[in-house]
Design an enzyme around this catalytic site. Structure first.
Site, mmCIF file in Angstrom:
data_model
loop_
_atom_site.group_PDB
_atom_site.id
_atom_site.type_symbol
_atom_site.label_atom_id
_atom_site.label_comp_id
_atom_site.label_asym_id
_atom_site.label_seq_id
_atom_site.Cartn_x
_atom_site.Cartn_y
_atom_site.Cartn_z
ATOM 1 N NE ARG A 15 -1.173 2.501 2.923
ATOM 2 C CZ ARG A 15 -0.644 3.604 3.425
ATOM 3 N NH1 ARG A 15 -0.550 4.715 2.689
ATOM 4 N NH2 ARG A 15 -0.145 3.619 4.655
ATOM 5 C CG ASP A 16 3.155 4.438 2.944
ATOM 6 O OD1 ASP A 16 2.829 5.314 2.124
ATOM 7 O OD2 ASP A 16 3.795 4.692 3.976
ATOM 8 C CG HIS A 206 3.697 4.591 9.110
ATOM 9 N ND1 HIS A 206 3.067 3.641 8.320
ATOM 10 C CD2 HIS A 206 4.220 5.489 8.254
ATOM 11 C CE1 HIS A 206 3.207 3.973 7.044
ATOM 12 N NE2 HIS A 206 3.898 5.088 6.973
ATOM 13 C CG HIS A 208 8.152 7.456 5.767
ATOM 14 N ND1 HIS A 208 7.953 7.339 4.413
ATOM 15 C CD2 HIS A 208 6.990 7.059 6.340
ATOM 16 C CE1 HIS A 208 6.736 6.902 4.170
ATOM 17 N NE2 HIS A 208 6.123 6.727 5.321
ATOM 18 C CB CYS A 239 4.300 11.159 1.703
ATOM 19 S SG CYS A 239 2.728 12.027 1.884
ATOM 20 C CG ASN A 248 6.805 3.175 4.457
ATOM 21 O OD1 ASN A 248 6.096 3.497 5.382
ATOM 22 N ND2 ASN A 248 6.429 3.316 3.189
#
Lengths: 305, 305
Positions: A15-16, A206, A208, A239, A248
Site C-alpha cells: 500500500r504505502d 510508522h 520513514h 508520500c 518507509n
C-alpha cells in the site's frame, strides 16, 4: 536496556510503497508480492488502499488485489480515507481497515481535501461503522512528528487528537512520521506520554527513513514500550503530498536489527529476500534497504522459497 | 531518555574514507576537504594514515597532507599501524596518533600481518613512546562487534584486551564496528560493561552503517554513556580487508540526529554541506548519507562557505 521479547510488524509495502512507484505494478505481480510476504511470516499486511483511483492510480486495482489475496493466512488491511472508500472496501470483502488522516491541517487538506477536524469526525463515524460490521480497525495518524507545511507539531496537539480518538472507541493508533523528521528523543517523549495516558491503547510506529533515523527511532520506540511497527519491504514508499520524503523503513532492515537484538518477529529473513528479488526485478532500480544492498554485494545464492 | 548535552565527533573521512575510494584524491583536494571540515566546526580530524603506501596507495601522500593542514585550528590525528609508520608520522610532525589493531587474529593478520597479541605488545610500546614525546594518543580496536572471518567476538575477549590496554596506559580506546554488524543491545551491553570496569577511560564508538543500524547504535552508545564518536563525511569508507563492509556512519547524519535531539556537537550542518559538495564533485558518484540525499532532492541553494 529494557526491550520486549516480541515485536509485531505490519507490512505496508503493497500500500504505502506501491502507491508511490513511478509505474503501475500489474495486479498479478502485486498478488505474487503479497503471497511472498505472507510466506515469509508477516502476519499482517496492508494490501492496498481504497483511495479514489484518480488520486492514486497505482492502486486502482484495490478490489482485485483484495479478492486475490483473501485466501492467505494473514490479517489483511486496506487504507480507508473516507466513506466512499469504505463502501468499496466492504464490497470487496476486506477484513481490516486502516483509517487515515493527518494531525496537521495543511497536510490533511492536501491529502484528503478537508481539515483535520472534519476528517476526525468522519473517521470516528466510519470506525464505529466498521466495528459494527466486525471488522478489524486501526488508525493511521499522519504528520505526528512533523509536517512538511506546518513544521513542528506540538505534543499537546497529538495528545488532544489521540484523546478524541480514544474517546471515540479507537484501540489501535498509528503514530506516523510521514516525512521522516522524527528523532529518538521525540519518539521517546511522545510514546511515553501516550502510553502513560492511554495504557490500554495499542500504539504503532510508522517510520520513514528520510534522515536515516528510522532504526534509531524504532529503538527509541521499543525502549518506550511500543511493540507495533509498520514497515515496507524494500524500503518502498514516500508520500506524494510531502516534498522530500523518502521511503518507509525497510521490513528487512527492521527484522535484521530485531533478530540481532534477540527480539522475535516471526519473520524469516531469508524468505523475505524472495519478496525483495521479485520487487527489484519488476522495478529495475535498486531497493532502498541496507540488507538488500548486502544481498546484492555478496551475491548470496537464491533461497528456495 | 538519559542523554548527554554534548557529544564529541572525530572526523575520520580523510583517513578511513579516502583509503577505500576507487581513485587517489589529489593532495590539494584532500587539503581543501580537511579545511572545509575544520571550517564546519569539527575540532578533531583523522587526516591520513601512515600505512605503507603499497598497502594503501590512496594515502601515499600522508606527509604532504599533514604538513599542509598543520596550520588548521583542529586536533589532527593520523593512523599508525606499526613502528615504521610512527617514525614517518613523527618526522611529518603529526600532533595526534591513532594506533590500530584488531580484536580478532584473522582480521589482524590480514590487516597487519601479525597476531592480535603481537600487535598489542607493539602498540603498547609505540603508545608509550608517543606519550614520552607529548603526542595525543588513541587506540582504535577493530572488529570489536564482529569479525568477517572469525564471526562473533565474545565480550570477554574485548574486556581482556581493553584491560591490557588500560594497564599499559591507554586512556582513549575506540570500539570499532569495522564491518557494521553491531546491534544496539550489544553496543549497550558492551559499553556499559567497559565504562563500569574502566570509569576513567574515554571509550569511543566507530560505527559502520552496513546494516543501517549505525544511528541506532549511536543512540544506544549515548544512552550507555559514550560521548565520543568517529564519523566520516559523506558516509565514506569501508574496509579493504572486510568483505561486504560499507561506509562509516556519515558525519552529517550523526550531526543531524544529535542536533534534532538537542545534543550539541559544535558542528554546523550547513557548513558541512560544503565538504559534501566538494567530495561529491570530485567523486562523481552519490554520497552514502541520508542528509546528502535530502540536499540533492531538495536542490537547496549553495551555502556561502
Amino acid at each position: 536496556m529494557k526491550l520486549p521479547a516480541f515485536a509485531h510488524i505490519t507490512e505496508v509495502g503493497p500500500r504505502d510503497g506501491l502507491q508511490n512507484e513511478a509505474r503501475f505494478m500489474p495486479t498479478e505481480a502485486k498478488v505474487r508480492l503479497i503471497e511472498q510476504l505472507a510466506a515469509s511470516g508477516l502476519g499482517e499486511i496492508e494490501v492496498t488502499s481504497f483511495t479514489h483511483p484518480s488520486w492514486i492510480p497505482n492502486l486502482a486495482d484495490a478490489e482485485e488485489v483484495v479478492k486475490a489475496t483473501r485466501h492467505l493466512p494473514v490479517s489483511a488491511f486496506a487504507l480507508i480515507p473516507n466513506k466512499r472508500g469504505m463502501e468499496r472496501a466492504q464490497r470487496a470483502g476486506i477484513a481490516g481497515m486502516t483509517f487515515v488522516f493527518s494531525a496537521t491541517d495543511s497536510h490533511n487538506k492536501r491529502n484528503l481535501n478537508r481539515s483535520t477536524e472534519e476528517s476526525l469526525a468522519e473517521i470516528l463515524d466510519l470506525h464505529a461503522a466498521a466495528g459494527a460490521h466486525g471488522l478489524r480497525r486501526r488508525i493511521s495518524l499522519s504528520t505526528v512528528f512533523g509536517c512538511p507545511f506546518d513544521g513542528e507539531v506540538p505534543d499537546e496537539r497529538i495528545l488532544a487528537i489521540v484523546t478524541r480518538l480514544v474517546d471515540g472507541g479507537c484501540e489501535r493508533i498509528g503514530l506516523c512520521d510521514t516525512i521522516g523528521v522524527a528523532n529518538p528523543a521525540q519518539v521517546d517523549r511522545l510514546s511515553r506520554q501516550l502510553i502513560a495516558h492511554f495504557p490500554d491503547v495499542v500504539f504503532e510506529l510508522h517510520l520513514h527513513n528520510t534522515r536515516g533515523c528510522a532504526l534509531a527511532n524504532t529503538l527509541a520506540g521499543l525502549q518506550a514500550g511500543i511493540v507495533h511497527f509498520d514497515t515496507a519491504v524494500g524500503g518502498l514508499g514516500g508520500c506524494p503530498y510531502a516534498p522530500g520524503a523518502t521511503g518507509n523503513v525497510a521490513t528487512e532492515d527492521v527484522v535484521s536489527m530485531l533478530d540481532a537484538m534477540g527480539i522475535r518477529t516471526g519473520v524469516d529473513q531469508a524468505a523475505l529476500m524472495a519478496s525483495n528479488r521479485h520487487l527489484a526485478q519488476w522495478r529495475g532500480t535498486p531497493l532502498d534497504s541496507a540488507i538488500w544492498r548486502i544481498e546484492q554485494r555478496c551475491s548470496l545464492p537464491e533461497t528456495t522459497s
